[in-house]
Write an enzyme that holds these catalytic residues in place. Structure first.
Site, PDB file in Angstrom:
ATOM      1  N   SER A 169       1.020   6.927   2.445  1.00  0.00           N
ATOM      2  CA  SER A 169       1.934   7.896   3.463  1.00  0.00           C
ATOM      3  C   SER A 169       2.876   8.822   2.312  1.00  0.00           C
ATOM      4  O   SER A 169       3.383   7.620   1.993  1.00  0.00           O
ATOM      5  CB  SER A 169       1.992   6.947   4.676  1.00  0.00           C
ATOM      6  OG  SER A 169       1.146   6.440   5.783  1.00  0.00           O
ATOM      7  N   GLU A 193      -9.841  -0.804   6.421  1.00  0.00           N
ATOM      8  CA  GLU A 193      -8.277  -0.480   7.303  1.00  0.00           C
ATOM      9  C   GLU A 193      -8.907  -0.965   8.564  1.00  0.00           C
ATOM     10  O   GLU A 193      -8.188  -1.482   9.771  1.00  0.00           O
ATOM     11  CB  GLU A 193      -7.260   0.177   7.017  1.00  0.00           C
ATOM     12  CG  GLU A 193      -5.532   0.001   7.842  1.00  0.00           C
ATOM     13  CD  GLU A 193      -4.450   0.577   7.432  1.00  0.00           C
ATOM     14  OE1 GLU A 193      -4.832   1.567   5.737  1.00  0.00           O
ATOM     15  OE2 GLU A 193      -3.788   0.883   7.413  1.00  0.00           O
ATOM     16  N   GLU A 200      -6.470  10.543  17.145  1.00  0.00           N
ATOM     17  CA  GLU A 200      -6.678  12.171  16.502  1.00  0.00           C
ATOM     18  C   GLU A 200      -7.362  12.023  15.892  1.00  0.00           C
ATOM     19  O   GLU A 200      -8.337  13.048  15.373  1.00  0.00           O
ATOM     20  CB  GLU A 200      -5.110  12.488  17.577  1.00  0.00           C
ATOM     21  CG  GLU A 200      -4.059  12.904  18.500  1.00  0.00           C
ATOM     22  CD  GLU A 200      -4.250  11.652  18.924  1.00  0.00           C
ATOM     23  OE1 GLU A 200      -3.540  11.493  17.688  1.00  0.00           O
ATOM     24  OE2 GLU A 200      -3.640  11.471  20.197  1.00  0.00           O
ATOM     25  N   SER A 240       3.613  -1.388   4.206  1.00  0.00           N
ATOM     26  CA  SER A 240       4.038  -2.670   5.231  1.00  0.00           C
ATOM     27  C   SER A 240       4.300  -3.698   3.830  1.00  0.00           C
ATOM     28  O   SER A 240       3.691  -3.358   3.080  1.00  0.00           O
ATOM     29  CB  SER A 240       2.245  -2.826   5.703  1.00  0.00           C
ATOM     30  OG  SER A 240       2.521  -2.509   7.693  1.00  0.00           O
ATOM     31  N   GLN A 242       1.232  -1.397  -0.166  1.00  0.00           N
ATOM     32  CA  GLN A 242      -0.001   0.198   0.302  1.00  0.00           C
ATOM     33  C   GLN A 242       0.624   1.285  -0.414  1.00  0.00           C
ATOM     34  O   GLN A 242       1.565   1.467   0.983  1.00  0.00           O
ATOM     35  CB  GLN A 242      -1.186   0.025   1.345  1.00  0.00           C
ATOM     36  CG  GLN A 242      -1.833   1.241   1.231  1.00  0.00           C
ATOM     37  CD  GLN A 242      -2.560   1.180   2.687  1.00  0.00           C
ATOM     38  OE1 GLN A 242      -2.410  -0.370   3.400  1.00  0.00           O
ATOM     39  NE2 GLN A 242      -3.498   1.766   3.296  1.00  0.00           N
ATOM     40  N   GLY A 243       1.154   1.668  -1.410  1.00  0.00           N
ATOM     41  CA  GLY A 243       1.730   2.672  -1.271  1.00  0.00           C
ATOM     42  C   GLY A 243       0.853   4.359  -1.051  1.00  0.00           C
ATOM     43  O   GLY A 243       0.811   5.406  -1.741  1.00  0.00           O
TER      44      GLY A 243
END
Lengths: 329, 389
Positions: free
Chosen positions: B138, B253, B372, B170, B135-136
């Site tokens: 962030s 997710e 948050e 990951s 998963q690309g």
């Protein structure tokens, strides 16, 4: 029940509570047919009445009826025709009965929401020789003392019951444990609904305030510190709502315990955060918040606080291990 | 009362699910000695990956992992809830659910939904574990603020020319495909100018660097893209659909992942109970933690019902994520509190694995959107508080 039927039922029920004098709510609910509903659609009956009580901090004597229902066949009570009461231990650490049975007479010390003096049948969990027993007493009785409880929440209209009366029926041993467990579970489900109704109402009060009250030139609800409090209240409330709903699917003592545990937590967290968000306004007598806070604290402490219940659950898990699958997909 | 069970995608009745569960249990029992090696818990990532791959191949050959995926994507059809049962039974039987398994749940449904033309050839290979996806999302400058991502994909004829950097990917070193979020519009367009691409990891110009996490694992990687050419038919959905896909991935997710985690955490919790500790703190730990696990199970079940009906849980899945982080951290905090000697000093494989999970649990309130961000979403979308100006 169809959605439109449910809506009609709920608005009818709410009218009964709003329009009745505090002392005659029980009678009005009977006339409305709530007892029939309890016998045929218990989930709907309990959810609609107790959540509305929580939402408005109104009250009724129906917790006694809900808890009596699993005992009714012991004396062949027809709940639609006869009035019943149940004298439970008041808020205390743990959930052990405070009444004592000896020589066929029960020395009563407990709390009830019904007008015990006029009830046809009264159920009393008690201790006899260190063992739990369930006692049914034949009414009406004018020999018991019945003092209105003021305490933290006088609007809850509880009564403290005392005196010694002769038992009509006594259930002992495993049967008593099973019966009292069923009555407790029924009571916990109802209280969980009421606590959830109150937690929703407190969250709504806080959100309304935070969205309109401005400081530093902006609505205070735009500040992250307040948002996170409200988010935590919502997380606990969501967990409680799910646990309450599940308690009607599995209908066992453990799921009722978990429903009450989560509802107590949701109402505790909700009250704490709503109080802080409402700030000075919420500290006034005039603002309705304090009524919700009083109710939340008292109902959490009734039939086992969220803290007590976690310890009770934990002790069982340590002793018996984890149940295989508690909630199926 | 079965309100929560109404309207499942293909009417997977409770009996079909329990038949599936029973058959799976039987199979796991029959094959127990053959499958024993896959129960191993190891902190070594290469070993984990080899075990995952071997085990997945067995599960694929027997058909278990194909249930609950659409037939046009290499599955055997049926409600997505079959996947929920599979995860749970594997965890309860003691087979660790590696992140590689979770990644299938996180990325697969989104590609099936937004890019069916790609999913038709790529998903069968994901299910059979011939392919491994990463998963690309962030970037160094786009963590919580994912909408400000910078990795650029510029149009170059039939291709996208991709330049930029990704981080916290990951399984990057094991993956041969990447679901990549790229900026195809301007910076000012923020989340509206983002497009999702399905990229081959062996394309020239991609470099992978391990990112060693605080538990010592290099489970995460950094990806560097230097003039990487990606064919335009690898665009997942339409240009500009990237944010919608990202939101769908994130709700998986939070929701589907939470379901997998609760299955595994029930397993770990049971092991702690079985250590039969006389410490009075064990009682209070057991009650509090079980209540959390119970809520996590109920709430994430709601999300996988929702996903199985083909709907998007949206902000509701943020509740799953907050509960998941609290539960996961409570379990491993409890482990440390109740068994300090093993947790802090022992060097056997068991203690090592527990310790690694303790450290990994610290990230539960960070990945997939920090606690948050989840609370902002809950406050604004579910509670209805005003957004910050």
């Amino acid at each position: 029940m169809r959605n439109d039927e449910r809506e009609m039922l709920r608005s009818g029920l709410q009218r009964v509570l709003i329009e009745s004098e505090p002392g005659s709510v029980g009678k009005a609910l009977r006339e409305f047919g709530w007892i029939d509903l309890l016998l045929h659609e218990p989930a709907e009956a309990v959810a609609s009445l107790f959540e509305f009580q929580g939402a408005t901090s109104m009250t009724s004597p129906m917790l006694d009826v809900v808890m009596f229902q699993p005992l009714a066949d012991l004396v062949g009570t027809d709940l639609t025709k006869e009035t019943v009461g149940l004298i439970a231990p008041g808020p205390s650490r743990g959930t052990l009965p405070t009444s004592l049975l000896a020589d066929g007479a029960v020395a009563i010390d407990g709390i009830a929401s019904a007008e015990i003096g006029t009830c046809d049948w009264i159920a009393v969990p008690a201790i006899a020789d260190g063992e739990l027993v369930v006692v049914i007493v034949d009414g009406p009785l004018d020999t018991l003392s019945c003092e209105p409880v003021s305490g933290l929440d006088p609007w809850l209209r509880l009564h403290r019951i005392g005196g010694t009366v002769t038992a009509h029926t006594i259930v002992r041993g495993g049967e008593a444990a099973a019966r009292w467990s069923a009555a407790t579970a029924a009571g916990r489900r109802a209280l969980a609904h009421e606590l959830v109704g109150g937690a929703r109402a407190m969250l709504a009060l806080a959100v309304e305030h935070a969205s309109t009250r401005e400081q530093f030139g902006r609505a205070v609800g735009t500040f992250q510190a307040l948002k996170h409090r409200m988010a935590d209240a919502k997380v606990n409330l969501t967990a409680a709502e799910a646990a309450v709903q599940e308690s009607w699917v599995t209908m066992d003592a453990t799921s009722a315990l978990l429903a009450k545990l989560w509802a107590g937590r949701a109402s505790g967290v909700g009250a704490k955060h709503a109080q802080q968000v409402l700030a000075g306004m919420g500290f006034t007598w005039e603002h309705p918040f304090h009524r919700y806070l009083r109710r939340a604290v008292l109902l959490d402490a009734t039939l086992g606080s969220s803290r007590d219940l976690a310890v009770e659950l934990g002790a069982r898990l340590v002793r018996d291990g984890l149940p295989q699958v508690l909630v199926d997909l | 009362m079965s309100a929560t069970r109404d309207g499942l995608a293909d009417g997977a009745a409770g009996t079909e699910l329990s038949d599936f569960r029973a058959a799976l249990r039987r199979w796991l029992e029959e094959e127990q000695s053959e499958l024993q090696p896959y129960r191993a818990l190891t902190p070594d990532l290469d070993e984990q990956f080899a075990l995952f791959r071997g085990f997945s191949a067995r599960l694929y050959a027997a058909g278990w992992v194909r249930r609950g995926w659409q037939e046009e994507f290499g599955g055997l059809g049926g409600s997505g809830l079959y996947r929920g049962v599979l995860a749970e039974e594997l965890a309860m039987a003691g087979y660790p659910l590696h992140n590689f398994h979770g990644l299938k749940e996180v990325l697969g449904p989104a590609v099936a939904r937004f890019g069916p033309n790609i999913a038709s050839w790529a998903l069968p290979r994901l299910l059979s574990t011939d392919d491994v996806w990463c998963q690309g999302f962030s970037e160094p400058e786009a963590g919580s603020d994912l909408g400000s991502l910078r990795l650029r994909a510029e149009s170059a004829g039939d291709h996208w020319r991709v330049n930029g950097q990704k981080v916290w990917t990951s399984g990057a070193r094991y993956a041969n495909r990447c679901v990549l979020l790229a900026r195809t519009g301007t910076r000012e367009e923020a989340h509206r100018g983002i497009t999702a691409l399905f990229v081959d990891m062996d394309a020239p110009g991609i470099a992978v660097r391990d990112l060693r996490a605080m538990n010592g694992d290099s489970e995460f990687g950094e990806l560097f893209f230097d003039d990487v050419l990606v064919p335009k038919d690898r665009t997942i959905g339409r240009v500009g659909d990237g944010w919608a896909l990202a939101m769908y991935v994130l709700s998986s997710e939070r929701g589907a992942w939470a379901w997998e985690r609760q299955a595994w955490l029930h397993r770990r919790f049971r092991e702690l109970l079985e250590r039969n500790d006389a410490d009075p703190r064990a009682t209070s730990f057991a009650g509090d933690t079980f209540a959390l696990l119970y809520a996590m199970r109920l709430v994430s079940r709601r999300s996988i019902y929702c996903l199985a009906r083909g709907e998007e849980p949206g902000a509701a899945s943020s509740v799953d994520k907050v509960l998941m982080a609290s539960t996961e951290q409570a379990i491993f905090d409890g482990y440390l509190e109740l068994f300090p000697h093993a947790a802090l000093l022992d060097d056997d494989r068991q203690s090592d694995a527990w310790r690694s999970e303790f450290l990994y649990s610290r990230a539960a309130s960070i990945y997939g959107g920090t606690g948050e961000i989840q609370r902002n979403l809950i406050a604004e979308r579910l509670v209805g508080l005003p957004r910050e100006e």
